[in-house]
Write an enzyme that holds these catalytic residues in place. Structure first.
Site, PDB file in Angstrom:
ATOM      1  N   ARG A 256       2.334  33.015  49.872  1.00 45.05           N
ATOM      2  CA  ARG A 256       3.049  34.288  49.885  1.00 45.05           C
ATOM      3  C   ARG A 256       4.455  34.066  49.324  1.00 45.05           C
ATOM      4  O   ARG A 256       5.079  33.024  49.567  1.00 45.05           O
ATOM      5  CB  ARG A 256       3.168  34.844  51.312  1.00 45.05           C
ATOM      6  N   GLU A 285       6.812  41.805  44.060  1.00 39.96           N
ATOM      7  CA  GLU A 285       5.724  41.742  43.084  1.00 39.96           C
ATOM      8  C   GLU A 285       5.519  43.084  42.408  1.00 39.96           C
ATOM      9  O   GLU A 285       5.358  44.078  43.097  1.00 39.96           O
ATOM     10  CB  GLU A 285       4.427  41.284  43.759  1.00 39.96           C
ATOM     11  N   HIS A 304      -0.108  36.607  40.744  1.00 42.12           N
ATOM     12  CA  HIS A 304      -0.901  36.725  41.983  1.00 42.12           C
ATOM     13  C   HIS A 304      -2.403  36.749  41.677  1.00 42.12           C
ATOM     14  O   HIS A 304      -3.115  37.707  41.989  1.00 42.12           O
ATOM     15  CB  HIS A 304      -0.505  37.984  42.762  1.00 42.12           C
TER      16      HIS A 304
HETATM   17  P1  NAD Z   1      -5.380  30.341  57.452  1.00 39.64           P
HETATM   18  O1  NAD Z   1      -4.982  31.272  58.532  1.00 39.64           O
HETATM   19  O2  NAD Z   1      -6.799  29.852  57.431  1.00 39.64           O
HETATM   20  O3  NAD Z   1      -4.418  29.068  57.447  1.00 39.64           O
HETATM   21  C1  NAD Z   1      -3.031  29.163  57.601  1.00 39.64           C
HETATM   22  C2  NAD Z   1      -2.596  27.898  58.317  1.00 39.64           C
HETATM   23  O4  NAD Z   1      -1.181  27.880  58.370  1.00 39.64           O
HETATM   24  C3  NAD Z   1      -3.086  27.820  59.764  1.00 39.64           C
HETATM   25  O5  NAD Z   1      -3.813  26.633  59.983  1.00 39.64           O
HETATM   26  C4  NAD Z   1      -1.808  27.824  60.578  1.00 39.64           C
HETATM   27  O6  NAD Z   1      -1.916  27.011  61.731  1.00 39.64           O
HETATM   28  C5  NAD Z   1      -0.807  27.280  59.593  1.00 39.64           C
HETATM   29  N1  NAD Z   1       0.572  27.601  59.898  1.00 39.64           N
HETATM   30  C6  NAD Z   1       1.064  28.719  60.505  1.00 39.64           C
HETATM   31  N2  NAD Z   1       2.411  28.620  60.612  1.00 39.64           N
HETATM   32  C7  NAD Z   1       2.762  27.429  60.064  1.00 39.64           C
HETATM   33  C8  NAD Z   1       3.996  26.765  59.882  1.00 39.64           C
HETATM   34  N3  NAD Z   1       5.148  27.309  60.303  1.00 39.64           N
HETATM   35  N4  NAD Z   1       3.998  25.572  59.269  1.00 39.64           N
HETATM   36  C9  NAD Z   1       2.840  24.989  58.842  1.00 39.64           C
HETATM   37  N5  NAD Z   1       1.622  25.575  59.024  1.00 39.64           N
HETATM   38  C10 NAD Z   1       1.598  26.785  59.611  1.00 39.64           C
HETATM   39  O7  NAD Z   1      -5.021  31.096  56.092  1.00 39.64           O
HETATM   40  P2  NAD Z   1      -5.621  30.823  54.645  1.00 39.64           P
HETATM   41  O8  NAD Z   1      -6.797  31.715  54.416  1.00 39.64           O
HETATM   42  O9  NAD Z   1      -5.746  29.373  54.433  1.00 39.64           O
HETATM   43  O10 NAD Z   1      -4.442  31.428  53.734  1.00 39.64           O
HETATM   44  C11 NAD Z   1      -3.225  30.714  53.562  1.00 39.64           C
HETATM   45  C12 NAD Z   1      -2.241  31.552  52.783  1.00 39.64           C
HETATM   46  O11 NAD Z   1      -2.759  31.865  51.487  1.00 39.64           O
HETATM   47  C13 NAD Z   1      -1.897  32.886  53.419  1.00 39.64           C
HETATM   48  O12 NAD Z   1      -0.529  33.128  53.273  1.00 39.64           O
HETATM   49  C14 NAD Z   1      -2.638  33.876  52.566  1.00 39.64           C
HETATM   50  O13 NAD Z   1      -2.004  35.139  52.608  1.00 39.64           O
HETATM   51  C15 NAD Z   1      -2.516  33.230  51.207  1.00 39.64           C
HETATM   52  N6  NAD Z   1      -3.508  33.710  50.228  1.00 39.64           N
HETATM   53  C16 NAD Z   1      -3.061  33.916  48.952  1.00 39.64           C
HETATM   54  C17 NAD Z   1      -3.953  34.377  47.988  1.00 39.64           C
HETATM   55  C18 NAD Z   1      -3.490  34.608  46.580  1.00 39.64           C
HETATM   56  O14 NAD Z   1      -4.029  35.472  45.919  1.00 39.64           O
HETATM   57  N7  NAD Z   1      -2.547  33.850  46.090  1.00 39.64           N
HETATM   58  C19 NAD Z   1      -5.283  34.611  48.336  1.00 39.64           C
HETATM   59  C20 NAD Z   1      -5.709  34.344  49.623  1.00 39.64           C
HETATM   60  C21 NAD Z   1      -4.803  33.887  50.582  1.00 39.64           C
END
Ligand code: NAD
Length: 566
Positions: A256, A285, A304
């Site tokens: 993000r 964005e 994105h």
């Molecule tokens: P997820 O919930 O499976 O994993 C997120 C992880 O981050 C969790 O394990 C959590 O414990 C950890 N976390 C929370 N706070 C933290 C901190 N302060 N420090 C370190 N770790 C921390 O989520 P995901 O599906 O793996 O998605 C991860 C990110 O990718 C999200 O921000 C999501 O919005 C983003 N995403 C982006 C796109 C894109 O198009 N670029 C697409 C999908 C997801």
């Protein structure tokens, strides 16, 4: 209670449709969805698909409430106006991750569940992060640009080999792990930081877990972020971290915008504090057309694109449709964005406790005359604590639904409580009580609102219930009075001075009013007694008033509960 999981997991959707109680469900596709998602909905015997992408706000507001579920992507705006008349709308599913286009507050207040299908884009997003990382390591962006402009510059673009380098993965969730697996296949050393994982290593000892980001950072040649954006992660790669990192560090942010502080990127690159940054996401964005991030030779940007693959779009739209129907059919809640803790995939015992919680709360309700400041929900028993969030919501609905004009249900009830300053505490213990799992609900009134004469045990309203092996719910205690009764149908609670003749008097009054007593429990506490009566017909106001006026009667209330659960 609207959460009534179906008991037969194998129910055929066609049967459900014929029965008419659960379907057919009208599903509105309010955005342009991948064909596979539309086909999936259309192929379900209990669903009617209404495919209307591109409606204006007014048009959508006019028809939204005629549907049980709505599926959107990111284009349509689900505003408070769209949800003003929610009608039969119970769930909105976002095919994809971000729910910025859905007004969560309005949805929650209207009791509508919002879910996303984040899991389905894991592979595509992890592959995109990996693509950015490889492109960054080999100067693919600037090298391509030079070629495009007619140049041929080999010396400028001598890159970094990935094998034997150390990658630090921030956030070891779905995407973080998938990136880790790819990094291992590239013979990299893999470290990760995730405060919610309490382990020294992950993936069979191949990933070293660090205790903090700052501890991991100096070891990393590459850092990639896969965390949600929140107060802890916003700017977590900021000025101090740029100062502390290796000069050859490559950074990828496909999570993000804002997790890497955008204001610090160019100064750090220009000062040689790090070597390159790849961004798929931005705090605004699209970023402004003149943003220096778009121009800098050491910044690689994509608009994105993480989840943007054909497979990803197909997967998110099918997953959104599946999740939405799973919820409408009462079979599970996945990807809920605005109803944490709510589940519908409960065991029979858990379902009975959810039902009992609502009954107990409603039984307690007439005794709560001074308002509610705090509700404590105590759950004992490892077989039921998995349903704690749902039991909490069912309790609150039972306590609050009839108190306010606004509709209250399991989705919005926490917000309703919060808005009115009601504190809610759920206390769970794996150990069951001496007679099995049990639920206790305690309601505290506002401080100072109790007069001196009130018995200390009556200052806090407390009710305890259990579900025995026959799966029938029982109330076993009300405010320190012990009993054993199934809370169902028309019930009367009568507190009186504990003296001879009271039972006869009460029986006489009910007889005179021609209200048949089906069951009765009497319990004593100090010099008072509580009668809990189950009656065949509603007692009526006149009878209740007469009872209240009789000498020795302290309090009387009548409650109508659902019939005994089958
Ligand atoms: P997820 O919930 O499976 O994993 C997120 C992880 O981050 C969790 O394990 C959590 O414990 C950890 N976390 C929370 N706070 C933290 C901190 N302060 N420090 C370190 N770790 C921390 O989520 P995901 O599906 O793996 O998605 C991860 C990110 O990718 C999200 O921000 C999501 O919005 C983003 N995403 C982006 C796109 C894109 O198009 N670029 C697409 C999908 C997801």
């Amino acid at each position: 209670m609207t959460v009534t999981p179906e008991s037969d997991e194998k129910t055929d959707p066609a049967e459900t449709a014929e029965a008419g109680s659960k379907g057919p469900f009208r599903i509105l596709a309010a955005d342009k969805l991948a064909a596979e998602g539309l086909e999936y909905i259309d192929s379900q015997p209990d669903c009617e698909l209404v495919n209307k992408p591109g409606l204006s706000e007014d048009e959508l507001a006019a028809i939204a409430g005629e549907h049980d579920g709505m599926i959107v992507r990111s284009a349509v705006q689900v505003t408070p106006k769209v949800l003003e008349k929610p009608g039969r709308l119970r769930v909105i599913a976002r095919a994809g991750v971000g729910v910025d286009n859905i007004d969560l507050e309005a949805a929650t207040n209207a009791g509508i569940l919002v879910m996303n299908s984040a899991e389905a884009s894991t592979l595509s997003t992890a592959e995109h992060a990996w693509t950015l990382l490889m492109a960054l390591a080999r100067y693919i962006g600037p090298a391509y640009r030079t070629m495009y402009e007619g140049g041929w510059d080999r010396s400028k673009f001598s890159g970094t080999q990935l094998a034997d380098k150390t990658i630090g993965i921030v956030g070891f969730g779905r995407i973080g792990r998938t990136v880790a697996e790819r990094a291992l296949a590239f013979d990299m050393n893999v470290g990760a930081y995730d405060p919610f994982i309490n382990a020294r290593t992950m993936l069979d000892g191949k990933v070293k877990m660090f205790r903090s980001f700052d501890e991991m950072l100096p070891h990393a040649d590459i850092v990639t972020f896969h965390v949600p954006l929140n107060d802890e992660t916003r700017g977590m790669m900021g000025k101090p971290q740029f100062e502390a990192c290796r000069n050859n560090l490559l950074i990828v942010n496909a999570a993000r915008g804002g997790i890497v502080d955008e204001d610090e990127i160019i100064p750090a690159l220009d000062a040689g504090q790090c070597a390159g940054v790849a961004l798929d996401v931005f705090s605004e964005e699209p970023p402004p057309a003149d943003s220096p991030l778009r121009q800098h030779p050491k910044v690689l940007c994509t608009p994105h694109l993480g989840a943007s693959t054909k497979e990803g779009q197909k997967a998110v739209s099918v997953a959104a449709a599946e999740q939405l129907l799973e919820f409408l059919r009462g079979r599970g809640i996945r990807g809920a964005v605005n109803a944490p803790g709510l589940r519908v995939d409960l065991t029979p015992v858990q379902q009975r406790f959810v039902d009992l919680a609502g009954r107990m709360a409603r039984l307690l309700n007439p005794m709560i005359t001074r308002g509610i400041a705090q509700v404590n929900i105590e759950l004992q028993g490892e077989d039921i604590i998995g349903a704690a969030g749902t039991i909490e919501r069912a309790t609150l609905v039972g306590l609050l639904a009839d108190r306010f004009d606004e509709p209250v249900n399991v989705i919005n009830v926490r917000q309703v409580a919060e808005k009115r300053g009601i504190k809610v505490r759920s206390i769970t213990s794996e150990e069951s009580g001496p007679r099995g799992s049990q639920l206790a609900i305690e309601v505290h009134g506002p401080e100072g609102a109790v007069d001196e004469k009130t018995h200390p045990k009556d200052r806090v309203r407390r009710i305890v219930g259990r579900v025995y092996d026959d799966l029938r719910p029982r109330v076993v205690e009300i405010n320190g009075y012990y009993m054993d009764m199934i809370p169902a149908g028309d019930m009367v609670l009568l507190q009186n001075e504990d003296r001879p003749g009271m039972v006869g008097m009460v029986g006489g009054e009910f007889g005179q009013a021609e209200v048949n007593i089906a069951d009765m429990a009497i319990s004593r506490r100090d010099d008072t007694a509580l009668m809990l009566l189950k009656v065949d017909t509603p007692p009526g106001k006149a009878l209740i008033s007469r009872l209240k006026a009789r000498p020795g009667v302290l309090k009387v209330s009548a409650v109508r509960l659902p019939g005994e659960p089958k």
